[in-house]
Write a protein that holds these residues in place. Structure first.
Motif, PDB file in Angstrom:
ATOM      1  N   PRO A  41      76.228 -28.971  -7.741  1.00 29.51           N
ATOM      2  CA  PRO A  41      77.144 -29.446  -8.793  1.00 29.51           C
ATOM      3  C   PRO A  41      78.582 -29.599  -8.287  1.00 29.51           C
ATOM      4  N   ASP A  42      79.036 -28.639  -7.451  1.00 25.54           N
ATOM      5  CA  ASP A  42      80.408 -28.760  -6.937  1.00 25.54           C
ATOM      6  C   ASP A  42      80.562 -30.001  -6.056  1.00 25.54           C
ATOM      7  N   ARG A  43      79.562 -30.259  -5.220  1.00 26.83           N
ATOM      8  CA  ARG A  43      79.651 -31.453  -4.375  1.00 26.83           C
ATOM      9  C   ARG A  43      79.657 -32.729  -5.245  1.00 26.83           C
ATOM     10  N   LEU A  44      78.862 -32.700  -6.312  1.00 32.76           N
ATOM     11  CA  LEU A  44      78.858 -33.891  -7.204  1.00 32.76           C
ATOM     12  C   LEU A  44      80.221 -34.064  -7.878  1.00 32.76           C
ATOM     13  N   ARG A  45      80.870 -32.936  -8.235  1.00 33.55           N
ATOM     14  CA  ARG A  45      82.225 -33.027  -8.820  1.00 33.55           C
ATOM     15  C   ARG A  45      83.195 -33.657  -7.817  1.00 33.55           C
ATOM     16  N   GLU A  46      83.096 -33.212  -6.560  1.00 35.84           N
ATOM     17  CA  GLU A  46      83.990 -33.762  -5.521  1.00 35.84           C
ATOM     18  C   GLU A  46      83.750 -35.270  -5.347  1.00 35.84           C
ATOM     19  N   THR A  48      82.324 -37.463  -7.438  1.00 32.77           N
ATOM     20  CA  THR A  48      82.654 -38.307  -8.599  1.00 32.77           C
ATOM     21  C   THR A  48      84.162 -38.349  -8.862  1.00 32.77           C
ATOM     22  N   ALA A  49      84.893 -37.366  -8.349  1.00 29.61           N
ATOM     23  CA  ALA A  49      86.361 -37.418  -8.493  1.00 29.61           C
ATOM     24  C   ALA A  49      86.931 -38.547  -7.635  1.00 29.61           C
ATOM     25  N   GLU A  73      71.645 -31.927 -17.276  1.00 31.73           N
ATOM     26  CA  GLU A  73      72.715 -31.064 -16.743  1.00 31.73           C
ATOM     27  C   GLU A  73      73.532 -31.808 -15.689  1.00 31.73           C
ATOM     28  N   ILE A  77      77.879 -33.719 -15.601  1.00 30.63           N
ATOM     29  CA  ILE A  77      78.958 -33.452 -14.634  1.00 30.63           C
ATOM     30  C   ILE A  77      79.998 -34.577 -14.639  1.00 30.63           C
ATOM     31  N   ALA A  78      79.526 -35.814 -14.730  1.00 27.76           N
ATOM     32  CA  ALA A  78      80.465 -36.955 -14.741  1.00 27.76           C
ATOM     33  C   ALA A  78      79.743 -38.168 -15.326  1.00 27.76           C
ATOM     34  N   ILE A  81      77.339 -40.361 -12.992  1.00 28.47           N
ATOM     35  CA  ILE A  81      76.160 -39.809 -12.294  1.00 28.47           C
ATOM     36  C   ILE A  81      74.921 -40.611 -12.717  1.00 28.47           C
TER      37      ILE A  81
END
Ligand code: E4P
Length: 214
Positions: A41-46, A48-49, A73, A77-78, A81
């Motif tokens: 999830p953290d990598r996906l946040r990075e 998609t930012a 879920e 996150i964004a 996705i």
């Protein structure tokens, strides 16, 4: 044909996006597993930012219920996705639910035109035929891209074709010629696309002439 980058590595994603030619990202569990000390999830946040386009995140569950839970879920996150789902009956049940909820999907591990047609009819936003893996077993992966493109054109199917498992620059050219909407390309191959010995030779000659001017 658009380019996506096929990686979960932030350095590669940043560098590819700075080139201005990449429209999205695809990941898979093997690519994510190469990234140490970061949660999915953290990598996906990075990612998609940085990336406004489609970012494919693959579910691990194999049953429809598990895929739906995981996919919801990940999608939370964004907004960009795209949920990547394997080409199985349970996968397509999940795709159908996601389609009704407005969640984009990428049906992965497509190795036949019938699989692509089924995925499209279940409501997939994208299908990913794996060109290189078919070539590896002596089939012609690009023929599959052509067949899917022809079927989707005949039947006015809006699902987009992502040529995946791209191994070299010729795959990219041929995927474009055969009607793929997108090619998802490893960083190494993106770099190779830039290369031509005559470009290097030309730059060298221009500079030599410039420096020799009187
Ligand atoms: C595509 O979405 C897949 O992640 C990828 O292209 C698979 O490529 P590989 O066959 O080189 O592992």
């Amino acid at each position: 044909m658009k380019f996506f980058i096929d990686t979960a590595n932030m350095d590669e994603i940043k560098e590819a996006f700075s080139l201005g030619v990449v429209a999205g990202v695809t990941t898979n569990p093997s690519l994510v597993a190469k990234e140490k000390n970061v949660s999915f999830p953290d990598r996906l946040r990075e990612i998609t930012a940085l990336v406004p386009g489609s970012v494919s995140a693959e579910v691990i569950a194999l049953d429809a219920e598990g895929m739906i839970k995981e996919g919801r879920e990940l999608a939370a996150i964004a907004p960009n996705i795209t949920i990547k789902v394997p080409m199985t009956p349970d996968g397509l049940k999940a795709v159908n639910v996601f389609a009704k909820e407005g969640i984009k999907t990428n049906v992965t591990l497509i190795f036949s035109a019938n699989q692509a047609l089924l995925a499209a009819r279940a409501g997939a936003s994208y299908v990913s035929p794996f060109v290189g893996r078919l070539d590896d077993i002596g089939h012609n992966g690009l023929d599959l891209v052509s067949a899917i493109a022809e079927i989707f054109a005949i039947h006015d199917i809006e699902t987009e074709i992502i040529a995946a498992s791209i191994r070299h620059p010729q795959h990219v050219t041929d995927a474009a010629l055969r009607g793929a909407h997108i090619a998802t390309v490893p960083y190494k191959v993106i770099q190779q696309l830039f290369n031509h010995p005559l470009t290097d030779k030309g730059i060298e000659a221009f500079l030599a002439d410039w420096n020799a001017r009187s």
